[in-house]
Design an enzyme around this catalytic site. Sequence first.
Site, PDB file in Angstrom:
ATOM      1  N   CYS A   2       3.844   1.970   7.501  1.00  0.00           N
ATOM      2  CA  CYS A   2       4.284   0.633   7.870  1.00  0.00           C
ATOM      3  C   CYS A   2       5.392   0.185   6.925  1.00  0.00           C
ATOM      4  CB  CYS A   2       3.103  -0.340   7.798  1.00  0.00           C
ATOM      5  SG  CYS A   2       3.525  -2.032   8.291  1.00  0.00           S
ATOM      6  N   ASP A  25       5.708  -2.638   5.646  1.00  0.00           N
ATOM      7  CA  ASP A  25       5.210  -3.696   4.774  1.00  0.00           C
ATOM      8  C   ASP A  25       5.613  -3.431   3.321  1.00  0.00           C
ATOM      9  OD1 ASP A  25       3.300  -5.241   3.061  1.00  0.00           O
ATOM     10  OD2 ASP A  25       2.490  -5.837   4.998  1.00  0.00           O
ATOM     11  N   ARG A  44       4.342  -4.269   0.652  1.00  0.00           N
ATOM     12  CA  ARG A  44       3.228  -4.084  -0.282  1.00  0.00           C
ATOM     13  C   ARG A  44       2.660  -2.670  -0.257  1.00  0.00           C
ATOM     14  NH1 ARG A  44      -0.156  -8.810   2.380  1.00  0.00           N
ATOM     15  NH2 ARG A  44       0.709  -7.675   4.171  1.00  0.00           N
ATOM     16  N   HIS A  65      -2.407   0.211   7.153  1.00  0.00           N
ATOM     17  CA  HIS A  65      -3.007  -0.556   6.054  1.00  0.00           C
ATOM     18  C   HIS A  65      -3.755  -1.754   6.615  1.00  0.00           C
ATOM     19  CE1 HIS A  65      -0.098  -4.001   5.984  1.00  0.00           C
ATOM     20  NE2 HIS A  65       0.689  -3.106   6.560  1.00  0.00           N
ATOM     21  N   CYS A 116      -2.496  -5.512   8.232  1.00  0.00           N
ATOM     22  CA  CYS A 116      -1.179  -5.269   8.813  1.00  0.00           C
ATOM     23  C   CYS A 116      -0.778  -6.412   9.751  1.00  0.00           C
ATOM     24  CB  CYS A 116      -1.180  -3.948   9.573  1.00  0.00           C
ATOM     25  SG  CYS A 116       0.386  -3.548  10.371  1.00  0.00           S
TER      26      CYS A 116
END
Length: 261
Positions: A42, A44, A46, A98, A101
């Site tokens: 992803c 993302d 983080r 994750h 998400c």
Amino acid sequence: MEDYRRILQHNREWAAAMVAADPEYFKKRAAKQEPTFLYIGCADSRVPANVVTGTEPGEMFVHRNIANVVLPSDLNAMCVLQYAVEVLDVKHVIVTGHYGCGGVKAAMGSGSHGLVDHWLQPIRNVVRWNQEELDQYPDEQSKFNRVVELNVLEQIYHLSETPIIQNAWAKGGRPHLHGFVYDMHTGLLREIATDVNSQKTADELATRRLSGVPAGPPPVAGKLQPPLQTPALEVGSGELADAIAKRVLDRLAAVGVPMKK
């Protein structure tokens, strides 16, 4: 300090530290890349791929997008996959989702999010196909976590059906496909699926039950049925695409979808 200046400063400090530890660090990595892994994750911020996996530059080829979706229609993803498998000869392809998400959460809701809604449609299908199981969860967080896991399994299955992976398996049984989910609260990766490296193991993934419901292709009509145990593909003379198409039609027929003559 301005944000982008901070990035440049950290880069200089990191580069200096690497050279101090190994004067040949960058010279060795600039010569060539021989990654062991293709990581599909992803976007993302983080979940940085090299950080959460503890890998060094050169060990992991990386492709990231919203909600770690793998679509045969996505030219970007397919080019990355082809280069990783056919040129770099990676041994493993890892799909990593994750918990928490945002893309998966958006796909689970009924609101409109603009252009990204088109991208998230495959995840909406995962929710719809597994609604019976998801309804058994006592709270929304547990359901959310489960959809994240199911999405990883679905994307591995998408990978297994690409001609790129099918051709690679026919030649030598690799790359191995794996699925992880990252927990941002603990920093740990959870293994969801591992060692999918043949049509047989891909078919087993399609009906594998983590909590009672298959995670692979949709139950298009009627009750879920065991998968057709189709033999591994013999690749040659341009017949691969026809063989894959026939397998898909056979699976749809097995669950009761009428086929037009």
